[in-house]
Motif scaffolding. Structure first.
Motif, PDB file in Angstrom:
ATOM      1  N   GLN C 134       0.822  -1.232  -0.097  1.00 35.77           N
ATOM      2  CA  GLN C 134      -0.167   0.229   0.039  1.00 35.77           C
ATOM      3  C   GLN C 134       0.831   1.291   0.066  1.00 35.77           C
ATOM      4  OE1 GLN C 134      -4.039  -0.430   1.545  1.00 35.77           O
ATOM      5  NE2 GLN C 134      -3.046  -0.376   3.235  1.00 35.77           N
ATOM      6  N   MET C 135       0.352   2.173  -0.590  1.00 39.82           N
ATOM      7  CA  MET C 135       0.790   3.477  -0.908  1.00 39.82           C
ATOM      8  C   MET C 135       2.663   3.775  -0.527  1.00 39.82           C
ATOM      9  SD  MET C 135      -0.953   4.287   2.831  1.00 39.82           S
ATOM     10  CE  MET C 135      -0.605   2.987   3.674  1.00 39.82           C
ATOM     11  N   GLN C 136       3.078   3.000  -1.357  1.00 39.59           N
ATOM     12  CA  GLN C 136       4.783   3.258  -1.098  1.00 39.59           C
ATOM     13  C   GLN C 136       5.307   4.730  -1.221  1.00 39.59           C
ATOM     14  OE1 GLN C 136       5.889  -1.095  -2.882  1.00 39.59           O
ATOM     15  NE2 GLN C 136       5.773   0.702  -4.276  1.00 39.59           N
ATOM     16  N   ALA C 137       4.398   5.525  -2.079  1.00 44.14           N
ATOM     17  CA  ALA C 137       4.574   6.980  -2.193  1.00 44.14           C
ATOM     18  C   ALA C 137       4.588   7.762  -0.925  1.00 44.14           C
ATOM     19  CB  ALA C 137       3.871   7.581  -2.978  1.00 44.14           C
ATOM     20  N   GLU C 176       2.973  -4.250 -13.423  1.00 43.95           N
ATOM     21  CA  GLU C 176       2.358  -2.935 -13.471  1.00 43.95           C
ATOM     22  C   GLU C 176       2.869  -1.773 -14.385  1.00 43.95           C
ATOM     23  OE1 GLU C 176       2.702  -2.173  -9.703  1.00 43.95           O
ATOM     24  OE2 GLU C 176       4.725  -1.449  -9.594  1.00 43.95           O
ATOM     25  N   PHE C 177       4.070  -2.392 -15.105  1.00 47.74           N
ATOM     26  CA  PHE C 177       4.907  -1.514 -15.959  1.00 47.74           C
ATOM     27  C   PHE C 177       4.682  -1.782 -17.326  1.00 47.74           C
ATOM     28  CE2 PHE C 177       8.110  -0.618 -12.804  1.00 47.74           C
ATOM     29  CZ  PHE C 177       7.951  -1.826 -11.983  1.00 47.74           C
ATOM     30  N   GLY C 178       4.097  -2.792 -17.642  1.00 44.43           N
ATOM     31  CA  GLY C 178       3.809  -3.117 -19.151  1.00 44.43           C
ATOM     32  C   GLY C 178       2.783  -4.530 -19.111  1.00 44.43           C
ATOM     33  N   ASP C 179       2.146  -4.639 -20.261  1.00 46.59           N
ATOM     34  CA  ASP C 179       1.257  -5.772 -20.511  1.00 46.59           C
ATOM     35  C   ASP C 179       1.070  -5.997 -21.938  1.00 46.59           C
ATOM     36  OD1 ASP C 179      -1.867  -5.504 -18.507  1.00 46.59           O
ATOM     37  OD2 ASP C 179      -0.052  -6.580 -18.233  1.00 46.59           O
ATOM     38  N   PRO C 180       0.797  -7.423 -22.311  1.00 48.42           N
ATOM     39  CA  PRO C 180       0.698  -7.762 -23.431  1.00 48.42           C
ATOM     40  C   PRO C 180      -0.283  -6.940 -24.273  1.00 48.42           C
ATOM     41  CG  PRO C 180       0.715  -9.780 -22.015  1.00 48.42           C
ATOM     42  CD  PRO C 180       0.608  -8.484 -21.296  1.00 48.42           C
ATOM     43  N   ASP C 181      -0.488  -6.793 -25.710  1.00 49.11           N
ATOM     44  CA  ASP C 181      -1.415  -6.318 -26.516  1.00 49.11           C
ATOM     45  C   ASP C 181      -2.251  -7.409 -26.591  1.00 49.11           C
ATOM     46  OD1 ASP C 181      -1.732  -4.330 -29.388  1.00 49.11           O
ATOM     47  OD2 ASP C 181      -2.913  -5.053 -28.155  1.00 49.11           O
ATOM     48  N   ILE C 587      -0.824   7.324  -9.303  1.00 48.31           N
ATOM     49  CA  ILE C 587       0.338   7.293 -10.490  1.00 48.31           C
ATOM     50  C   ILE C 587       1.511   7.323  -9.736  1.00 48.31           C
ATOM     51  CG2 ILE C 587       0.874   8.063 -12.370  1.00 48.31           C
ATOM     52  CD1 ILE C 587      -1.771   8.646 -13.492  1.00 48.31           C
ATOM     53  N   LEU C 588       1.751   7.817  -8.740  1.00 51.70           N
ATOM     54  CA  LEU C 588       2.927   8.154  -8.111  1.00 51.70           C
ATOM     55  C   LEU C 588       3.377   6.878  -7.275  1.00 51.70           C
ATOM     56  CD1 LEU C 588       2.260  11.731  -6.537  1.00 51.70           C
ATOM     57  CD2 LEU C 588       3.385  10.987  -8.694  1.00 51.70           C
ATOM     58  N   ASP C 589       2.635   5.982  -7.180  1.00 49.66           N
ATOM     59  CA  ASP C 589       2.813   4.952  -6.415  1.00 49.66           C
ATOM     60  C   ASP C 589       2.840   3.560  -7.057  1.00 49.66           C
ATOM     61  OD1 ASP C 589       1.095   4.291  -3.255  1.00 49.66           O
ATOM     62  OD2 ASP C 589       2.722   3.072  -4.366  1.00 49.66           O
ATOM     63  N   ARG C 590       1.866   2.663  -7.010  1.00 56.39           N
ATOM     64  CA  ARG C 590       1.829   1.715  -7.895  1.00 56.39           C
ATOM     65  C   ARG C 590       0.543   1.604  -8.498  1.00 56.39           C
ATOM     66  NH1 ARG C 590       4.016  -3.834  -5.174  1.00 56.39           N
ATOM     67  NH2 ARG C 590       2.530  -4.411  -6.678  1.00 56.39           N
ATOM     68  N   PHE C 659      -1.091  13.336  -5.698  1.00 56.08           N
ATOM     69  CA  PHE C 659      -1.189  11.810  -5.510  1.00 56.08           C
ATOM     70  C   PHE C 659      -2.626  11.490  -6.869  1.00 56.08           C
ATOM     71  CE2 PHE C 659       0.915   9.628  -2.614  1.00 56.08           C
ATOM     72  CZ  PHE C 659       1.542  10.546  -1.850  1.00 56.08           C
ATOM     73  N   LEU C 660      -3.587  12.232  -6.858  1.00 55.11           N
ATOM     74  CA  LEU C 660      -4.418  11.897  -7.543  1.00 55.11           C
ATOM     75  C   LEU C 660      -4.598  12.748  -8.942  1.00 55.11           C
ATOM     76  CD1 LEU C 660      -7.495  11.378  -4.902  1.00 55.11           C
ATOM     77  CD2 LEU C 660      -6.311   9.545  -6.381  1.00 55.11           C
TER      78      LEU C 660
END
Lengths: 230, 311, 977
Positions: C134-137, C176-181, C587-590, C659-660
């Protein structure tokens, strides 16, 4: 109408979303609550309408795993209806859903004996038999948006392995899927004419490959370069 | 199948009771009453009352098996399709028929037309009820060991056998002998032995159903990986009963021994001794308990296939 | 009786009114049964939860919901919920479970006093580590403001290898950095994934690609879950995936089937590398006076600035320079490495267990799909040089990888090797391939350096975690000793981007590198399934010094539930469930962004709090205010924020960035960048608790070189600048560390021989394969089996045995073995066996299966529990029969020949915990008693714990039965209908 489900064994990943979603909807649903015994101790057990089992076909390393959800098949010739002495178990004329009237059931278990698919369970707390109602308390509910008037398990399935519709309508999604993917019911030889159909796992297409093994002469640094602009 | 004692007790007791009632009726029909004074304590009346009491006890026992007995009265409503309903209706009808029978044999002569009529009705309803009980099991395609005409046959024959033995004991208590009844009993002993043997042969054959046919994944070997629950659930408690082959054979042996062989020996050697007849009745009853227990324990419901078990 | 039948269907058997909608309310929020963070709709009835379903409009799950999400009711009803702050009773032993209930004021006063003292004297004496993500930022900001470097989240024992490898190679990664298309891919290869946080998107995606006829191949020692629906299961020996990736790349190189244009345009393949053995610049990029890397221009036959747009650089070659050394292209070095004998297909086949012809086939199938079945999407777009294109060319091969790759001591190199394979296929951020998820792609690596300097009452200058690119960035003192308690960013783990949470307890107790005063664990079960060797870890927590004081003097445990670790705390601060608090998924977080949708979300209280617990976010803001952190304090010393909500709305990382991202600006009219909007929370709640913004068509692909996107990303601070991102096949960063190991680097170098040896061996600038370190130190004959765990789809780590519904699916985990292998060892299904490693032994029950690599045994993650924890009674299957493999694994490697140091059992590059390197032997137990070993003492219930009911009859209203008319009972015939 002949309402029922199509289960796609090709995309079921065995996640149990359907089993838990069903439990959640139905514990406060028309035959609720769905009781649990020993919930926080040894050997917990409880009433579930949908159970997901997993099987392995073949021997290692040519094996395949198949995940297999099963709930009431809403059979056309349902033996569970025939054997019920009190008339609690019955099949609706309009849409074919098999239900158990909780006010009438005396908990004799005979319907569970008659069901080959294990669809019915005794709820010890109410003393009555309970089973999948095809979410009859959702599918006609006009206070829900139309797109939500589906069984809970179908709505929740993340890999689109469950479909709901009218098998009497040849153009419905369930009828089409059954035709296109060669769907079939389970244990047809017993003669209960199950409505729910299962779609078998698909076979993958072959991919052609091209081999162009070059003569690796000399060092990599001497390999030829193509002119490519950035 | 999980053997439930209340059901085992119910089927044996009511089977015995109906057997008694059947032979009570038969006695009147065949004019075998002889010079019995028709009173409340005459053997036929006694056998009828005992028979009816056993039937009632059996019924009570079966209601114990219900998880929601307050709805038991509804069980008569689906006569059209349900064998359990039919059995319930016939069982219910048994009571006025027995009362009528007792009344007619006390009020009129046992050889009168009215007596004989009620006797015949009694015999029919006894057979019908026991047959219905057997059909409750036999109509289930899900349990191969039950799905055979041999099952209601055995129910009827065993009910008649135990009833006949008990009738013989009652008559013996009243110092009456019946050659006919003894012959019938010996005949029944043979018949039940033969049908039981045929039945064991029949359920010994390998099943055509397997996990492959149950799942439809029939191309190669299929094995269960996970059932979806790690403790026993309702299905396994109800249908997942295990019995080893050794234990099963042992119990079969003893059930036949007690149910058929010992009574045969007793009756061949000492058909006039009340005590030996009682031993025959008791052993037959014990043997029946074993037989009925096995009837459940050996039966495998087809849902077991989905659990990687045999069915 | 009112009917609810649809008006256009007249049912002859009408139905009653089932749900009293006037007594129900539907609210939307974000699920937290795992880290997927799907959007959910919660139907409340009275005060209880009637139903939880997926939100159709939510970009992550689009209406579906997994088993865990659907079981939220039972999480909320859990018997394990903490009810009040607790303090270990004075005079009692840690771990004995003797707690007293205290008030929040008392708890926070006590903690504040202690923290003030630490902050004013020696801030590093506070170690604050966060488990569940949770909320690493916020937690990271808090630690930075406190002034201690001793902070990280759990990534070090989770999957930092996967993240770091991607961030140092592609500027993005998996998960969370990338996904298949999913929509367009035609070939998908899944590596080492059982169930992943991206749980519902993967399921949705897989069903899509199967429907489209795409091929799905899976690389895994186990065939369950996703593997069940794969077209091809590639059974592999754990820890050898790097060999497989390199071998397939080799096949592509040998068959001349790789994307030369992609390499030249978007990677550092043509960059020239100095070949000057024995000198301090050996293996570094050859740069011109402006510091730019150079390439060999083919037409002019000269060296040129490699970053120029209109050149035709060489991919292969070696040239002499005027500086006394020769240079080779990066790609030449990569290819030379890959074509060396150690990566011959036969050798690779022997070690991986994959047939050589299959290795070749897999590579060529991917190549065929990438090059013969490429796709084009007609859209106008502009690249960073200003050149206009009219279509995106897609190489529709996609991949996904997770912990099966990461949790090895060679995971970083393996993951890099997978990325190289993707690059060779040209399958990065193009249609049908692997797509970045905003805020990625980003600079390689992001320009954040981990903080090194601490001072009393002073915030750190930079965040505690960062991205070192050279030995100068290490967090070490002048003697080369680690500055952090977990030794992250030391010579032992230079690129430890996520810290090494799994080493904290061991290091703190051993005083190596130093002792600490206070350890705060937030939602991390370090005394059980999140530690290697939990039994020993528990002993370490109990260890006292010669004065009778605990070596870790003060342990604060923050959690929502009664875990095994809560039992060891000195101070327990209870958190809420996810239905009871405000929360941000920032978006600043995960982030929860999708490849083409920028999104973030909130949680807000759905049900009322019924006990004395507080959201940890609120408590952190409270503590920050009490401790007068500058960010939380006005100049006049008063509190800047009244609480968490106000902090979230008003705090800005950069002007206009908070944050938001949604409904910013005075009137909520702006997105991503904008002034704080005081009504932002209300806007989110009104809008189904999430915000989303689609990426325009012209910016969807090739974002590492897409001018419009790069500028957008820089303007919105998603990225650090608007420069094109050049993918790194050759990593100069790694080479610098290798030079330091060789003693050649012009800067800090290690003095310890063990450190030197590791840098020399493992820090190859091009991906390489080495046997997992633990395996290399183990007698493989004696310990022939690899062990792995996987997380089931219906449970999230240790969190769901407390859930009455989910635990019915699995209350006991078994040890899975290949059937044929087990039978050859006279082990039958259901037997109890001993499993021994070099450090421990356990007894467990086996289940034999086909879908298990022959030399691997595995089990489900975290199902084994300590008796009495998680609201379960003594004798529960989880404790009596369940087990953890953790007992077999040590956080320390055995001392090697060269040094007597006990090194961390982790990846030498990132410090990633090497869970799956463990080796064991298995044999049937003589004593078949059905109890697992080891067994631990039963944990006492917390003081205000409720009694567990033996029956549950959960419902929110009396059921409305459908009554069958008696007439129908009597008149219906024999046939059912």
């Amino acid at each position: 109408m002949r309402l029922g489900l199509v289960i796609d064994l090709d995309t079921c990943v065995g996640c149990h979303a359907c089993a838990i979603s069903c439990k959640e909807w139905n514990t406060s649903g028309t035959t609720g609550s769905l009781s649990d015994q020993n919930p926080y101790e040894k050997d917990p057990t409880g009433v579930f309408f949908n159970r997901v089992r997993s099987y392995e076909i073949g021997d290692y390393p040519h094996n395949k795993t198949v995940n297999f959800p099963m709930s009431c098949m809403q059979c056309e010739d349902a033996a569970c209806v025939t054997v019920c002495p009190t008339g609690a178990s019955y099949k609706r004329k309009s849409d074919g859903i098999v239900l158990i009237d909780q006010d009438k059931c005396m908990g004799c278990n005979l319907c569970a004996w008659a069901c080959p698919y294990g669809s019915r369970e005794l709820d010890r707390e109410s003393g009555t038999m309970k089973k999948c109602t095809l979410c009859v308390d959702r599918i006609y509910d006009e206070s829900l948006p139309e797109i939500d008037r589906q069984p809970s398990c179908v709505m929740t399935c993340p890999s689109s392995a469950r479909h709901f519709g009218d098998f009497d309508d040849p153009n419905s999604n369930v009828s089409k899927l059954t035709r296109e993917r060669n769907g079939d019911g389970l244990m047809n030889e017993l003669g209960y004419n199950p409505t729910n159909q299962y779609l078998p796992p698909r076979l993958a297409n072959n991919i052609t490959i091209e081999k162009k093994k070059k003569n690796i002469v000399g060092q990599v640094k001497d390999w030829a370069n193509e002119l490519i602009s950035r | 199948m999980h053997p439930a004692f209340s059901i085992i007790f119910f089927t044996i007791t009511s089977g015995l009771g109906y057997g008694l009632l059947f032979f009570s009726g038969l006695y009147v029909v065949l004019d075998r009453t002889g010079d019995i004074s028709e009173s409340l304590f005459s053997p036929l009346v006694v056998s009828s009352i005992i028979g009816l009491t056993l039937v009632a006890l059996g019924l009570l026992s079966s209601i114990l098996h219900l998880a929601n007995p307050k709805n038991a009265w509804r069980a008569f409503l689906r006569f059209r399709s349900s064998w359990l309903s039919r059995e319930g209706v016939f069982a219910l009808l048994t009571f006025p028929v027995v009362f009528a029978f007792i009344y007619t044999i006390i009020a009129t002569e046992t050889s009168s037309v009215t007596s004989k009529t009620t006797a015949i009705i009694l015999m029919i309803i006894s057979l019908l009820t026991v047959y219905s009980t057997g059909m409750i099991y036999a109509c289930l395609k899900t349990i191969r060991a039950w799905n055979s005409p041999l099952v209601p046959t055995n129910y009827v024959l065993l009910g008649l056998l135990s009833g006949a033995l008990t009738m013989f004991a009652i008559l013996s208590y009243y110092n009456q002998q019946s050659e006919l009844l003894l012959t019938l009993i010996m005949g029944l002993l043979c018949l039940t032995f033969i049908t039981k043997a045929i039945y064991y042969y029949f359920i010994g054959k390998p099943s055509e159903l397997s996990i492959k046919t149950a799942t439809g994944l029939s191309s190669r070997k299929v094995r269960l990986l996970h059932t979806g629950e790690s403790s026993k659930n309702f299905l396994m408690r109800e249908f997942g009963f295990d019995i080893s082959v050794k234990k099963m054979l042992l119990l079969r042996f003893f059930s036949i021994l007690l149910m058929i062989v010992v009574p045969t020996l007793c009756l061949i050697t000492q058909s006039t001794s009340f005590h030996f007849i009682l031993i025959a009745v008791a052993c037959n009853f014990l043997g029946l308990l074993l037989e009925r227990w096995l009837f459940f324990a050996e039966a495998k419901h087809v849902v077991n296939l989905y659990y990687g078990r045999e069915a | 009786m009112t009917t609810t039948c649809p008006q256009n269907i007249e049912l002859e058997d009408p139905l009653p009114l089932f749900e009293d909608r006037s007594n129900q309310e539907v609210k939307t929020t974000t699920c937290y049964m795992c880290a997927c963070r799907c959007g959910i709709k919660v139907t409340l009835e009275g005060k209880k939860v009637r139903y939880i379903q997926g939100n159709r409009n939510h970009p992550v799950n689009k209406g579906v919901l997994c088993a865990k999400g659907n079981a939220g009711i039972m999480k909320h009803e859990s018997m394990a919920k903490l009810r009040s702050p607790l303090r270990r009773k004075a005079g009692t032993e840690r771990g004995a479970g003797e707690f007293e209930v205290i008030s929040w004021d008392e708890a926070l006063d006590e903690l504040t006093t202690r923290l003030e003292k630490i902050r004013a004297t020696d801030p590093k004496k506070l170690a604050f580590f966060s488990g569940r993500d949770q909320m690493q930022a916020l937690t990271g900001l808090w630690a930075q403001q406190f002034g201690t470097v001793n902070w990280s989240a759990h990534g070090g024992f989770c999957s930092v290898n996967m993240a770091a490898a991607g961030l140092y190679t592609l500027g993005q990664s998996f998960w969370e950095f990338g996904d298949p298309d999913w929509d367009n891919t035609k070939y998908f290869m899944l590596w080492g994934v059982a169930e992943d946080h991206s749980s519902n998107p993967i399921k949705i995606g897989l069903s899509k690609l199967k429907k489209n006829g795409a091929k799905f191949a899976t690389v895994n020692p186990v065939c369950t879950g996703y593997q069940a629906i794969a077209d091809e299961w590639i059974s592999i020996r754990p820890g050898t995936d790097g060999l497989f990736a390199i071998a397939m790349s080799r096949v592509l190189l040998e068959n001349d089937q790789f994307d030369k244009e992609f390499l030249i345009r978007y990677t550092n393949a043509p960059h020239l590398v100095i070949q000057n053995p024995g000198q301090s610049n050996d293996g570094l990029m050859w740069r011109n006076e402006q510091g730019k890397p150079q390439a060999w221009e083919l037409e002019s036959e000269t060296f040129v600035d490699a970053s120029l747009a209109d050149i035709k650089p060489a991919l292969f070659g070696e040239w002499q320079t005027s500086e006394g050394f020769s240079v080779k292209t990066s790609f030449t070095l990569l290819t030379e490495g890959y074509l060396s004998d150690e990566y011959s297909l036969n050798k690779v086949s022997k070690q991986t267990g994959i047939a050589a012809e299959d290795i070749e086939r897999h590579a060529l199938e991917m190549a065929h799909v990438a090059f013969q079945e490429s796709i084009e999407i007609e859209t106008e777009w502009t690249d960073w040089t200003g050149k206009k294109h009219d279509k995106f060319i897609g190489r529709p091969v996609s991949m996904h990888a997770m912990r099966g790759i990461a949790a090895h001591s060679n995971g970083f190199q393996t993951c890099r090797a997978i990325h190289i394979l993707q690059i060779l296929l040209g399958a990065i951020d193009c249609p049908g391939a692997h797509l970045a998820k905003p805020p990625f792609p980003r600079m390689i690596p992001p320009p954040i350096k981990p903080a090194k300097e601490m001072a009393p009452n002073t915030p750190l200058k930079t965040p505690p975690l960062g991205f070192p690119t050279s030995p100068e960035d290490l967090c070490i003192d002048k003697d080369g000793k680690p500055l952090r308690i977990d030794k992250a960013y030391s010579w032992e783990a230079p690129i430890a981007n996520h810290g090494l949470m799994h080493m904290v307890i061991n290091n703190a107790v051993k005083g190596d590198p130093y002792t600490i005063d206070t350890l705060i664990f937030f939602m991390a079960n370090m005394a059980w399934n999140s530690s290697m060797n939990p039994g020993n870890t528990q002993n370490l927590l109990r260890e006292k010094d010669e004065n009778g004081e605990y070596k870790i003097p003060y342990l604060v445990v923050v959690d929502a539930f009664h875990s095994e670790t809560v039992n060891f705390g000195d101070l327990i601060l209870p958190d809420t469930t996810y239905l009871e608090r405000f929360d941000t998924i920032s978006i600043l977080d995960r982030p929860i962004t999708e490849p083409h949708v920028i999104a973030d979300a909130i949680r807000h209280p759905i049900v009322d709090l019924d006990r004395d617990v507080r959201p940890w976010q609120e408590v952190m803001v409270d503590l920050a205010t009490r401790l007068k952190f500058p960010v939380f304090t006005n100049d006049d010393g008063t509190a800047k924020y009244s609480g968490y909500k106000e902090f979230i709305t008003n705090w800005e990382k950069h002007p206009g960035i908070g944050f938001l991202a949604g409904w910013r600006g005075k009137n909520g009219e702006k997105s991503i960048v904008g002034e704080p909007n005081p009504d932002q929370w209300e806007k989110y709640i009104e809008n189904e608790s999430f915000f989303k913004q689609d990426i325009p068509d012209s910016q969807k692909y090739y974002r590492f070189a897409n001018k419009e996107y790069l500028e957008f990303a820089a303007d919105t601070h998603l990225n650090f600048n608007n420069k094109p991102i050049v993918m790194e096949l050759y990593s100069e960063t790694l080479q610098k560390f290798r030079l330091a190991g060789q003693g050649l680097y012009d800067g800090p170098c290690p003095s310890d021989e063990e450190d030197k040896a590791r840098l020399k061996k493992y820090f190859t600038p091009c991906p390489s394969y080495y046997k997992p370190i633990e395996v290399a130190l183990t007698d493989e004959e004696e310990y022939p089996f690899s062990t792995t765990t996987q997380r089931p789809m219906f449970m999230y780590h240790s969190w769901d045995s407390q859930n009455a519904w989910l635990r019915q699916i699995m209350a006991q985990n078994k040890l899975y073995m290949n059937r044929a292998k087990a039978e050859s060892m006279a082990i039958t299904d259901g037997d109890w066996v001993w499993v021994e490693s070099r450090t421990g032994a356990i007894k467990a029950q086996v289940k034999l299966m086909e879908g298990c690599e022959e030399n691997t045994v595995w089990t489900w993650n975290a199902i084994g529990k300590q008796s009495g924890a998680w609201g379960l009674k003594k004798g529960a299957n989880e404790s009596e029969k369940g087990f953890l493999l953790n007992h077999l694994i040590s956080e320390l490697l055995p001392a090697s020949n060269t040094s007597q140091r006990e090194m961390t059992n982790s990846d030498p590059i990132t410090g990633q915990a090497a869970w799956y390197d463990a080796r064991v032997k298995v044999y049937r137990a003589d004593d078949q008693a059905p109890i697992s070993f080891p067994q631990f003492d039963t944990i006492k219930p917390i003081p205000d714990a409720p009694d567990q009911p033996s029956v549950l009859r959960y419902k929110t209203h009396e059921p409305v039965n459908i009554v069958r008319p008696t007439r129908d009972v009597l008149t219906r015939g024999k046939k059912p209908r």
